[in-house]
Design a protein around this motif. Structure first.
Motif, PDB file in Angstrom:
ATOM      1  N   ASP A  21     -17.371  -5.403   9.811  1.00 18.44           N
ATOM      2  CA  ASP A  21     -18.597  -6.245   9.890  1.00 18.44           C
ATOM      3  C   ASP A  21     -17.915  -7.614  10.529  1.00 18.44           C
ATOM      4  N   THR A  68     -28.081  -1.662  12.460  1.00 23.83           N
ATOM      5  CA  THR A  68     -28.566  -0.097  11.584  1.00 23.83           C
ATOM      6  C   THR A  68     -28.129   1.584  12.172  1.00 23.83           C
ATOM      7  N   PHE A  69     -27.379   1.606  13.164  1.00 23.12           N
ATOM      8  CA  PHE A  69     -26.630   2.777  13.955  1.00 23.12           C
ATOM      9  C   PHE A  69     -25.737   2.856  13.065  1.00 23.12           C
ATOM     10  N   ASP A  86     -13.362 -10.975  12.899  1.00 24.11           N
ATOM     11  CA  ASP A  86     -14.330 -10.832  14.011  1.00 24.11           C
ATOM     12  C   ASP A  86     -12.976  -9.165  14.218  1.00 24.11           C
ATOM     13  N   CYS A  87     -13.538  -8.182  15.309  1.00 23.60           N
ATOM     14  CA  CYS A  87     -12.225  -7.312  15.418  1.00 23.60           C
ATOM     15  C   CYS A  87     -11.998  -7.785  16.988  1.00 23.60           C
ATOM     16  N   ASN A 113     -18.100  -7.705  23.460  1.00 22.60           N
ATOM     17  CA  ASN A 113     -17.454  -7.630  21.994  1.00 22.60           C
ATOM     18  C   ASN A 113     -17.240  -5.919  22.511  1.00 22.60           C
ATOM     19  N   GLY A 132     -24.199  -3.468  19.133  1.00 26.42           N
ATOM     20  CA  GLY A 132     -25.246  -2.977  20.111  1.00 26.42           C
ATOM     21  C   GLY A 132     -25.304  -3.798  20.915  1.00 26.42           C
ATOM     22  N   GLU A 133     -26.003  -5.273  20.447  1.00 29.62           N
ATOM     23  CA  GLU A 133     -26.250  -6.211  21.539  1.00 29.62           C
ATOM     24  C   GLU A 133     -25.051  -6.594  22.222  1.00 29.62           C
ATOM     25  N   ARG A 155     -20.117   2.081  21.476  1.00 33.49           N
ATOM     26  CA  ARG A 155     -21.580   2.295  21.917  1.00 33.49           C
ATOM     27  C   ARG A 155     -22.293   1.673  23.001  1.00 33.49           C
ATOM     28  N   LEU A 175     -23.175  -7.928   5.267  1.00 34.66           N
ATOM     29  CA  LEU A 175     -23.289  -6.230   6.118  1.00 34.66           C
ATOM     30  C   LEU A 175     -22.074  -5.899   4.946  1.00 34.66           C
TER      31      LEU A 175
HETATM   32  N1  LIG Z   1     -16.537  -9.325  17.198  1.00 37.63           N
HETATM   33  C1  LIG Z   1     -17.215  -8.360  16.192  1.00 37.63           C
HETATM   34  N2  LIG Z   1     -16.531  -7.933  14.761  1.00 37.63           N
HETATM   35  C2  LIG Z   1     -17.036  -7.684  14.050  1.00 37.63           C
HETATM   36  N3  LIG Z   1     -18.616  -7.105  14.224  1.00 37.63           N
HETATM   37  C3  LIG Z   1     -18.875  -7.510  14.849  1.00 37.63           C
HETATM   38  C4  LIG Z   1     -18.766  -8.452  16.538  1.00 37.63           C
HETATM   39  N4  LIG Z   1     -19.923  -8.311  17.078  1.00 37.63           N
HETATM   40  C5  LIG Z   1     -20.456  -7.985  16.025  1.00 37.63           C
HETATM   41  N5  LIG Z   1     -20.607  -7.022  14.964  1.00 37.63           N
HETATM   42  C6  LIG Z   1     -21.314  -7.020  15.019  1.00 37.63           C
HETATM   43  O1  LIG Z   1     -22.265  -5.251  15.080  1.00 37.63           O
HETATM   44  C7  LIG Z   1     -22.742  -5.152  13.890  1.00 37.63           C
HETATM   45  C8  LIG Z   1     -24.385  -4.769  15.531  1.00 37.63           C
HETATM   46  O2  LIG Z   1     -24.425  -5.476  16.204  1.00 37.63           O
HETATM   47  P1  LIG Z   1     -25.589  -5.706  16.820  1.00 37.63           P
HETATM   48  O3  LIG Z   1     -25.921  -6.962  15.818  1.00 37.63           O
HETATM   49  O4  LIG Z   1     -25.202  -6.839  17.847  1.00 37.63           O
HETATM   50  O5  LIG Z   1     -26.323  -4.524  17.759  1.00 37.63           O
HETATM   51  P2  LIG Z   1     -27.739  -4.080  17.056  1.00 37.63           P
HETATM   52  O6  LIG Z   1     -28.294  -3.588  18.636  1.00 37.63           O
HETATM   53  O7  LIG Z   1     -28.482  -4.621  16.101  1.00 37.63           O
HETATM   54  O8  LIG Z   1     -27.109  -3.084  15.664  1.00 37.63           O
HETATM   55  P3  LIG Z   1     -28.606  -2.102  15.638  1.00 37.63           P
HETATM   56  O9  LIG Z   1     -28.958  -0.938  17.057  1.00 37.63           O
HETATM   57  O10 LIG Z   1     -27.647  -1.144  14.965  1.00 37.63           O
HETATM   58  O11 LIG Z   1     -29.279  -2.202  14.137  1.00 37.63           O
HETATM   59  C9  LIG Z   1     -23.901  -6.806  13.772  1.00 37.63           C
HETATM   60  O12 LIG Z   1     -23.404  -6.470  12.634  1.00 37.63           O
HETATM   61  C10 LIG Z   1     -22.634  -8.123  13.717  1.00 37.63           C
HETATM   62  O13 LIG Z   1     -21.981  -8.441  13.159  1.00 37.63           O
END
Ligand SMILES: Nc1ncnc2c1ncn2[C@@H]1O[C@H](COP(=O)(O)OP(=O)(O)OP(=O)(O)O)[C@@H](O)[C@H]1O
Ligand SMILES: Nc1ncnc2c1ncn2[C@@H]1O[C@H](COP(=O)(O)OP(=O)(O)OP(=O)(O)O)[C@@H](O)[C@H]1O
Lengths: 220, 220
Positions: B31, B11-12, B51-52, B79, B74-75, B97, B36
């Motif tokens: 992503d 979302t962010f 995968d970054c 990573n 985020g979570e 973040r 997405l």
């Molecule tokens: N290694 C990576 N390379 C690329 N994208 C990644 C990697 N790890 C996570 N992501 C992407 O980062 C995005 C956001 O991260 P995540 O879902 O963990 O956080 P979130 O807290 O749910 O985000 P938000 O609060 O913004 O909705 C996800 O769509 C995920 O696919």
């Protein structure tokens, strides 16, 4: 003081609860996760651990006497909708969190009094901040207004506030101006017409989005 | 225009990327989740799925020529840290973040140029908005300043702006005042000393947190 329940103590919910306490509200902090409830129990009026989709428990804890309930649950939208509906049926004022447009409309449909979309709001704010180069900060405000903190253009240096003519030419107001020092201290003050704009001064401008945009895109 | 990579389209990240595009930036949206990436691929300069944490791929996609990279994951904090470090070692400017204090300090330690804590920021903003009753909105600004949108106190109605003496008594500035109509339209304007404050007018006040607090707590 207002009595406010915060349901869901993730990053958004716990920051909200902590700041409400700072501001003197009577906070009832609730989460299904005991660890999160324990973390906050020293500071709040009441910290309770239970599943808020359980209507009997919600009523049992006196949720009916609240000024406001905030459903700050993020990921589990099903729970957010259910809890919002239960609380609205109990006659409580409810602000609820959504992750996108559709969720927002669903929560409005079940009666949420206000919708929060914290990540979405922040995404927009930060993007505006990044895009303007002299602009140090952009703060979106209600009614399509915004505040920006910006370095003055080169042509403005040495000029008096009244000669800048920002009000008349762009319809925007200079709320404050001054310098920000290294140590975080500043001398921001309300501008007087005779004040002179110097190197290192920042301007705090406020006006409609369109007027601010025109000002930023002016020929320099 | 600035070339900016947004890594993580939750979302962010997606709100940030979409607003950057609105503001004319060249956005590279990345992503690991193909869905997405597809959602945004129509609108962005480039949308890539990988995968970054994979340094070779990151270099292969020309990440070295960026003005800025934003790690909006985020979570998965592991990573976030890894990707931040890889990018800093490649000489890229990076905003990352965090979900809490400790994560913030870790990211600073590995060289992130700026830290975002979107849910935390919003929790504070919304809590302030809730706590003041005549106040319709509180907007925290940098350097312990804030803007508030408030109904005037009863004693202020019928008074001229210059007689309110808000500047001199409280050191705060009236940035705008005016009415908000039902349909969302408004007549907000920069106040002149001779303007009179009427029922239904809102005041947009800006000043330091302490000065605003004193003003709000004044004997009414
Ligand atoms: N290694 C990576 N390379 C690329 N994208 C990644 C990697 N790890 C996570 N992501 C992407 O980062 C995005 C956001 O991260 P995540 O879902 O963990 O956080 P979130 O807290 O749910 O985000 P938000 O609060 O913004 O909705 C996800 O769509 C995920 O696919
Ligand atoms: N039925 C429920 N009753 C009480 N608390 C709940 C319930 N469902 C979820 N929660 C709590 O809500 C909190 C926040 O929700 P969640 O973790 O799903 O969102 P999040 O997106 O990670 O939050 P944030 O972005 O604010 O960190 C969690 O701590 C979770 O335990």
């Amino acid at each position: 003081p207002k009595r406010i329940a915060v349901i869901g103590l993730g990053t958004f919910g716990s920051s909200l609860a902590n700041e409400l306490i700072e501001q003197g509200a009577e906070v009832i902090a609730i989460d299904i996760n005991p660890e999160l409830v324990n973390n906050i129990s020293g500071k709040v009026y009441n910290a309770i651990c239970f599943d808020c989709t359980n209507e009997n428990q919600l009523q049992g804890y006196g949720i009916g006497s609240l000024d406001l309930a905030i459903v700050a649950i993020g990921e589990n939208f099903g729970n957010t909708v259910i809890i919002t509906k239960i609380l609205k049926d109990l006659g409580v004022r409810v602000y609820s969190r959504a992750s996108n447009d559709r969720e927002e409309r669903i929560l409005e449909a079940v009666g949420a009094d206000k919708i929060y979309r914290p990540e979405h709001e922040q995404g927009i704010t930060r993007a505006k901040e990044i895009t303007y180069s002299k602009v140090r900060e952009v703060v979106p405000l209600r009614s399509d207004m915004e505040l920006i903190v910006t370095e003055p253009g080169k042509l403005m240096l040495g000029m008096k506030i009244r000669d800048l003519d920002i009000r008349r030419s762009y319809g925007i107001n200079i709320a404050f101006f001054g310098k920000m020092k290294e140590n975080g201290e500043h001398d921001y003050r309300i501008p007087n017409p005779e004040d002179v704009l110097n190197e290192g001064d920042l301007l705090w401008l406020i006006g409609s989005n369109d007027h601010i945009k025109k000002f930023l895109e002016r020929p320099s």
